[in-house]
Design an enzyme around this catalytic site. Sequence first.
Site, PDB file in Angstrom:
ATOM      1  N   ASP A   1       1.177  -5.222  -6.658  1.00  0.00           N
ATOM      2  CA  ASP A   1       0.668  -6.288  -5.783  1.00  0.00           C
ATOM      3  C   ASP A   1      -0.589  -6.951  -6.354  1.00  0.00           C
ATOM      4  OD1 ASP A   1       2.671  -5.491  -3.948  1.00  0.00           O
ATOM      5  OD2 ASP A   1       1.340  -3.991  -3.080  1.00  0.00           O
TER       6      ASP A   1
ATOM      7  N   GLU B   1       7.342 -12.457   1.848  1.00  0.00           N
ATOM      8  CA  GLU B   1       6.020 -11.811   1.998  1.00  0.00           C
ATOM      9  C   GLU B   1       5.125 -12.237   0.845  1.00  0.00           C
ATOM     10  OE1 GLU B   1       7.393  -7.791   1.944  1.00  0.00           O
ATOM     11  OE2 GLU B   1       7.871  -7.832  -0.176  1.00  0.00           O
TER      12      GLU B   1
HETATM   13  C1  6LW Z   1       3.420  -5.055   0.013  1.00  0.00           C
HETATM   14  C2  6LW Z   1       4.526  -5.920   0.431  1.00  0.00           C
HETATM   15  C3  6LW Z   1       5.700  -5.103   0.084  1.00  0.00           C
HETATM   16  O1  6LW Z   1       2.317  -5.185   0.838  1.00  0.00           O
HETATM   17  O2  6LW Z   1       5.328  -3.883  -0.330  1.00  0.00           O
HETATM   18  O3  6LW Z   1       7.970  -4.787   0.020  1.00  0.00           O
HETATM   19  C4  6LW Z   1       4.058  -3.702   0.125  1.00  0.00           C
HETATM   20  N1  6LW Z   1       6.878  -5.443   0.245  1.00  0.00           N
HETATM   21  O4  6LW Z   1       4.489  -7.158  -0.194  1.00  0.00           O
HETATM   22  C5  6LW Z   1       3.368  -2.655  -0.635  1.00  0.00           C
HETATM   23  O5  6LW Z   1       3.310  -2.944  -2.008  1.00  0.00           O
END
Ligand code: 6LW
Length: 533
Positions: A40, A196
């Site tokens: 991330d 996301e």
């Molecule tokens: C992150 C989100 C995700 O906050 O995983 O699957 C989380 N999505 O974007 C943790 O890396």
Amino acid sequence: MRSSHFSIGVVRLIMIFSVCVSMHAQTGYKNPVIRGFNPDPSICRVEDDFYLVTSSFEYFPGLPIYHSKDLVNWRQIGHCLTRDSQLPLHQAPASGGLFAPSLRYHNGLFYVVCTNTSGGGNFYCTATDPAGPWSEPVWVEINSIDPDIFWDEDGKTYFVTQGGEGIRVTEIDIKTGKVIGPERLVWGGIGGRFPEAPHIYKKDDFYYLMLGEGGTEYMHSATIGRSRNIYGPYESCPLNPILTHANRRGQSSSIQGTGHADLIQAQDGSWWMVFLGFRVTHQWAYYHVLGRETFLAPVDWPRGGWPQVNGNGTVSLDMNVPTLPLHLFEKTPVRVDFDDDKLGFEWQYLRNPVRENYSLTEKKGFLQMTASLFTLNEAESVSFVGRRQTEHGFTATTSLEFDSSDDNEEAGMTLIQNNTHHYDLLLKKSGEQIIVQLRVRIGSLAYIAAEQTVSDNKVLLKIEGSPYQYTFYFADAKGQKYTELSRLDTRYLSTEVAGGFTGVMIGLYASSNGKPSQAKAYYDWFEYQTDEK
Ligand code: 6LW
């Protein structure tokens, strides 16, 4: 003796000098640029300094901060969350705690925005120096993950987050964290699951909204849309997804899961993307143990046009593209002697540490660890310090002395993906004997893989890593000859088997398995050597 010391010193100085001085732009670099569990990534630039943060989940301190001059070479300069008051991780489950952060610089202040999924939710912290100290968190009452802050030219500040079926934008008061406007759903991406990881950029009078889609697995990607209005409607980029390895096979398939990205413009005007991806092993089914790592790609982003990532939205381990002038840093030393009063930034605790269980001063030159009641199997504050496995090929060695009087007490070195998936190479008393044991925990399967008696409570423990196997050794403290204890498959510590968002950590630990104890483990040194070229 003296003259050879002198000449080694001079050669070293010359090497450090020559690597630290910026050189001409060069061609080629290696991915990933930050290796081992570093997912991330989010990035900002202040003049010709780049700063980057990655997520850290149940580990403490939280959110490592890295610095670079060239986007290729990174050095950790600290963590954002170093105090318990900033980062409560009480009983945080594996892969709970801190999710994806964002790092921004605005009006002389650095901002880290993140979510503590195990307590408190969304927050941001500020600092004038990204190495810290960082402020206490300002909590924001928006229930979601993956927050970012966007400052518009009209002085308004927006909180941008993942929000169920799409990305939500909400005006906030940046002084107090109070929500001002309603949460508005602005874009859901191109239909991949879990839209996301949003970031908004303003360029050429457009708001560009980039997100991660497809879940942080094999279908992961980055997509982008743009609008003249921050609340949308967003037009999808015709090149979407602008980054993915979902359809990669053959040679370039050793990198998978690319997505969750951030964009940055360098001082020379060039654009770059940092993003997560993972390096897989095995052939017919893929596995990855190193967690999600930070990758880099060049971006072509013409005026009024769309960003194009390394030509076709894929990358390789060896990137044959021009870079910024390279600026190397000294590497973390192979050997840590535990002579300093503090552990280096590479070491992490599991959840908030019980500080009196650790000392670097009581027995000078040793990391002293008091056995905790808790074991590695519980989502608790076990006595443990660990660092990332950063390559498939590595050797980790430590010297351990364990003052124990009860069969319940143990100390050793562990490879841990989470509290239900770990391999422990440990030293303990067993009746009248002292034994070195290799214990396996893979979900509901737990067994002792091998054990041997030793003559002393002082041993060397060694683990060798390779893409397919970990090999476990021990030796007497003089280190005359290592004995192989056993080998175990790497795949059972992989994310494919264990689940979650982290990567394998190499840890030193001590536990009394639930029985009150004052047993002390003394680690004299730790060595970590990889085959990274
Ligand atoms: C992150 C989100 C995700 O906050 O995983 O699957 C989380 N999505 O974007 C943790 O890396």
